[in-house]
Design a protein around this motif. Sequence first.
Motif, PDB file in Angstrom:
ATOM      1  N   ARG A   8      -0.376 -12.469  -7.448  1.00 33.73           N
ATOM      2  CA  ARG A   8      -0.934 -13.559  -6.661  1.00 33.73           C
ATOM      3  C   ARG A   8      -2.225 -14.055  -7.323  1.00 33.73           C
ATOM      4  O   ARG A   8      -2.917 -13.287  -7.986  1.00 33.73           O
ATOM      5  N   GLY A  16      -6.635  -2.631 -10.653  1.00 29.15           N
ATOM      6  CA  GLY A  16      -5.515  -2.168  -9.815  1.00 29.15           C
ATOM      7  C   GLY A  16      -4.237  -2.917 -10.161  1.00 29.15           C
ATOM      8  O   GLY A  16      -3.178  -2.315 -10.341  1.00 29.15           O
ATOM      9  N   ASN A  17      -4.340  -4.249 -10.295  1.00 27.83           N
ATOM     10  CA  ASN A  17      -3.163  -5.044 -10.676  1.00 27.83           C
ATOM     11  C   ASN A  17      -2.634  -4.583 -12.027  1.00 27.83           C
ATOM     12  O   ASN A  17      -1.430  -4.476 -12.242  1.00 27.83           O
ATOM     13  N   ALA A  21       0.568  -2.323 -11.766  1.00 25.69           N
ATOM     14  CA  ALA A  21       1.679  -3.260 -11.858  1.00 25.69           C
ATOM     15  C   ALA A  21       1.892  -3.824 -13.264  1.00 25.69           C
ATOM     16  O   ALA A  21       2.801  -3.400 -13.980  1.00 25.69           O
ATOM     17  N   GLN A 128       7.219 -14.772  -0.051  1.00 30.21           N
ATOM     18  CA  GLN A 128       7.458 -13.699  -1.022  1.00 30.21           C
ATOM     19  C   GLN A 128       8.938 -13.302  -1.031  1.00 30.21           C
ATOM     20  O   GLN A 128       9.518 -13.054  -2.090  1.00 30.21           O
ATOM     21  N   ASP A 131      10.673 -15.791  -3.051  1.00 31.25           N
ATOM     22  CA  ASP A 131      10.431 -15.546  -4.487  1.00 31.25           C
ATOM     23  C   ASP A 131      11.447 -14.552  -5.044  1.00 31.25           C
ATOM     24  O   ASP A 131      11.937 -14.693  -6.163  1.00 31.25           O
ATOM     25  N   GLY A 143       2.956  -2.136  -5.970  1.00 31.52           N
ATOM     26  CA  GLY A 143       2.056  -1.090  -5.499  1.00 31.52           C
ATOM     27  C   GLY A 143       2.341  -0.815  -4.024  1.00 31.52           C
ATOM     28  O   GLY A 143       3.078  -1.567  -3.380  1.00 31.52           O
ATOM     29  N   ASP A 145       0.708  -1.280  -1.394  1.00 25.32           N
ATOM     30  CA  ASP A 145       0.310  -2.310  -0.425  1.00 25.32           C
ATOM     31  C   ASP A 145       1.418  -3.326  -0.150  1.00 25.32           C
ATOM     32  O   ASP A 145       1.397  -4.005   0.867  1.00 25.32           O
ATOM     33  N   GLN A 146       2.391  -3.438  -1.051  1.00 27.09           N
ATOM     34  CA  GLN A 146       3.424  -4.466  -0.903  1.00 27.09           C
ATOM     35  C   GLN A 146       4.720  -3.950  -0.284  1.00 27.09           C
ATOM     36  O   GLN A 146       5.666  -4.708  -0.107  1.00 27.09           O
ATOM     37  N   GLY A 179      -1.040   5.464  -9.956  1.00 27.51           N
ATOM     38  CA  GLY A 179      -1.675   4.160 -10.161  1.00 27.51           C
ATOM     39  C   GLY A 179      -1.223   3.100  -9.171  1.00 27.51           C
ATOM     40  O   GLY A 179      -1.579   1.941  -9.310  1.00 27.51           O
ATOM     41  N   ALA A 180      -0.460   3.512  -8.146  1.00 27.14           N
ATOM     42  CA  ALA A 180       0.066   2.517  -7.206  1.00 27.14           C
ATOM     43  C   ALA A 180      -0.982   2.096  -6.186  1.00 27.14           C
ATOM     44  O   ALA A 180      -0.831   1.092  -5.521  1.00 27.14           O
ATOM     45  N   ILE A 182      -4.892   2.011  -6.547  1.00 32.12           N
ATOM     46  CA  ILE A 182      -6.256   2.162  -7.074  1.00 32.12           C
ATOM     47  C   ILE A 182      -7.237   1.648  -6.001  1.00 32.12           C
ATOM     48  O   ILE A 182      -7.027   0.584  -5.415  1.00 32.12           O
ATOM     49  N   THR A 191      -8.477  -0.254  -0.651  1.00 35.09           N
ATOM     50  CA  THR A 191      -7.740  -0.622  -1.862  1.00 35.09           C
ATOM     51  C   THR A 191      -8.551  -1.619  -2.683  1.00 35.09           C
ATOM     52  O   THR A 191      -9.196  -2.502  -2.126  1.00 35.09           O
ATOM     53  N   MET A 192      -8.531  -1.455  -4.003  1.00 31.95           N
ATOM     54  CA  MET A 192      -9.168  -2.457  -4.859  1.00 31.95           C
ATOM     55  C   MET A 192      -8.382  -3.757  -4.688  1.00 31.95           C
ATOM     56  O   MET A 192      -7.170  -3.779  -4.915  1.00 31.95           O
ATOM     57  N   LYS A 194      -8.373  -8.361  -4.575  1.00 30.15           N
ATOM     58  CA  LYS A 194      -8.997  -9.600  -5.057  1.00 30.15           C
ATOM     59  C   LYS A 194      -9.940 -10.176  -4.025  1.00 30.15           C
ATOM     60  O   LYS A 194     -10.856 -10.874  -4.354  1.00 30.15           O
TER      61      LYS A 194
HETATM   62  P1  TYM Z   1      -1.074  -8.946  -5.804  1.00 25.23           P
HETATM   63  O1  TYM Z   1      -1.503 -10.049  -6.693  1.00 25.23           O
HETATM   64  O2  TYM Z   1      -1.978  -8.545  -4.686  1.00 25.23           O
HETATM   65  O3  TYM Z   1      -0.802  -7.691  -6.684  1.00 25.23           O
HETATM   66  C1  TYM Z   1       0.022  -7.752  -7.835  1.00 25.23           C
HETATM   67  C2  TYM Z   1       0.597  -6.367  -8.088  1.00 25.23           C
HETATM   68  O4  TYM Z   1      -0.467  -5.443  -8.233  1.00 25.23           O
HETATM   69  C3  TYM Z   1      -0.304  -4.384  -7.293  1.00 25.23           C
HETATM   70  N1  TYM Z   1      -1.639  -3.993  -6.818  1.00 25.23           N
HETATM   71  C4  TYM Z   1      -2.144  -2.783  -6.990  1.00 25.23           C
HETATM   72  N2  TYM Z   1      -1.667  -1.665  -7.573  1.00 25.23           N
HETATM   73  C5  TYM Z   1      -2.468  -0.596  -7.596  1.00 25.23           C
HETATM   74  N3  TYM Z   1      -3.698  -0.564  -7.056  1.00 25.23           N
HETATM   75  C6  TYM Z   1      -4.233  -1.642  -6.457  1.00 25.23           C
HETATM   76  N4  TYM Z   1      -5.452  -1.609  -5.960  1.00 25.23           N
HETATM   77  C7  TYM Z   1      -3.445  -2.827  -6.397  1.00 25.23           C
HETATM   78  N5  TYM Z   1      -3.650  -4.060  -5.889  1.00 25.23           N
HETATM   79  C8  TYM Z   1      -2.525  -4.756  -6.155  1.00 25.23           C
HETATM   80  C9  TYM Z   1       0.524  -4.982  -6.163  1.00 25.23           C
HETATM   81  O5  TYM Z   1       1.196  -3.995  -5.421  1.00 25.23           O
HETATM   82  C10 TYM Z   1       1.460  -5.874  -6.919  1.00 25.23           C
HETATM   83  O6  TYM Z   1       2.545  -5.115  -7.444  1.00 25.23           O
HETATM   84  N6  TYM Z   1       2.325 -10.746  -2.634  1.00 25.23           N
HETATM   85  C11 TYM Z   1       2.170 -10.172  -3.983  1.00 25.23           C
HETATM   86  C12 TYM Z   1       2.516 -11.149  -5.080  1.00 25.23           C
HETATM   87  C13 TYM Z   1       3.901 -11.622  -5.008  1.00 25.23           C
HETATM   88  C14 TYM Z   1       5.071 -10.865  -5.289  1.00 25.23           C
HETATM   89  C15 TYM Z   1       6.150 -11.756  -5.076  1.00 25.23           C
HETATM   90  C16 TYM Z   1       5.282  -9.542  -5.668  1.00 25.23           C
HETATM   91  C17 TYM Z   1       4.292 -12.876  -4.674  1.00 25.23           C
HETATM   92  N7  TYM Z   1       5.656 -12.944  -4.703  1.00 25.23           N
HETATM   93  C18 TYM Z   1       7.452 -11.309  -5.228  1.00 25.23           C
HETATM   94  C19 TYM Z   1       6.593  -9.120  -5.839  1.00 25.23           C
HETATM   95  C20 TYM Z   1       7.668  -9.988  -5.602  1.00 25.23           C
HETATM   96  C21 TYM Z   1       0.722  -9.806  -4.126  1.00 25.23           C
HETATM   97  O7  TYM Z   1      -0.079 -10.057  -3.257  1.00 25.23           O
HETATM   98  O8  TYM Z   1       0.396  -9.216  -5.294  1.00 25.23           O
END
Ligand code: TYM
Length: 323
Positions: A8, A16-17, A21, A128, A131, A143, A145-146, A179-180, A182, A191-192, A194
Amino acid sequence: MTELSGIRTSGPAHLGNYLGAVRRWAAGQRPDDVFLVADLHGMTTTHSPHRLRQYARQAFALLIASGVDPERAVVFVQSDLVREHAALTWVLECTCTYGEAKRMRQFREKSGGQDSVRLGLLTYPVLQAADILLYGADRVPVGEDQHEHIELARALANRFNGTYGEVFVVPEGVVPAVGAGIKDLAEPTRTMAKSSGETPGVVFVLDSPDLIRRKVERAVIEDLGELRYAPKEQPGVSNLLEILGACTGVSPREIGAGIADLQQLKAAVADTVVDVLRPVRERMTDLLADQAELDRLRAFGAARARDRATPRLEAALKVVGLS
Ligand code: TYM
């Protein structure tokens, strides 16, 4: 098998991303895989149009800088296919219930205490789902959170198929072992993310080595006399061990063994994170400087994404009685 991953653009990409991921996505890619820069998701809370565009470019460059091959995989920016994504979202909004959307933890957390909440914050898990379902993805690496969003996508695919006929592949979420999740360096029980507002505890992929070192140096950690991976009792220490483990491929439980004290732990984390992010930042900076090449890759990815999405969108519109 098709894996679909998304990032996103509500802010710049962070550690974290990358660890949870992007890095894994790039390592495991197959020719059929799909990578999307989810910029429609970047406007569910107050946003700046200029920054939204900038973060989309950066995230696209990050994917390629991290090793996603735009000639093999489908790498694209969601808003380049805004009509396809918006159309399927509407169909799925009419498949989802208000109760399901309102129950999402992320919605409750982000809307709590706010006077004015964009409706898009409630419905973005449905976007999502669109998507994912547009591309027939059967695996979605995310991660922790999703996880709930993937469950919703599964429920909507099953319900749609059961009501109108088999159109969608039912996807499965895949959460990495290390690392899922962070955490924020300054608030290690969070959670770390944005959207952390003030960001002393968020390491961004484009941060300079000096800034990364300062952020790690100021990380909040517990001094309990022993260095142990125990996320409940020692969240700060455990987060640093998790980061070190994710960077080096060693289990966070084992990696503490060779480290004498907390100062040494911080130094090791700072060095490792600087080393891991340096090549990515450098490649990203080069790519961002070459606007023409970035535009070419983006148009190429969008065309390939459209080829993949169109037949399934048309099938979905047809079975619900549209078109
Ligand atoms: P987003 O941008 O928040 O995060 C992108 C990916 O990074 C992982 N992630 C983390 N992993 C470990 N530690 C963290 N602190 C951390 N923060 C984020 C997320 O789990 C993700 O894998 N809604 C989604 C974006 C999206 C999406 C989709 C994902 C839009 N359409 C379709 C999968 C399929 C999101 O907010 O990601």
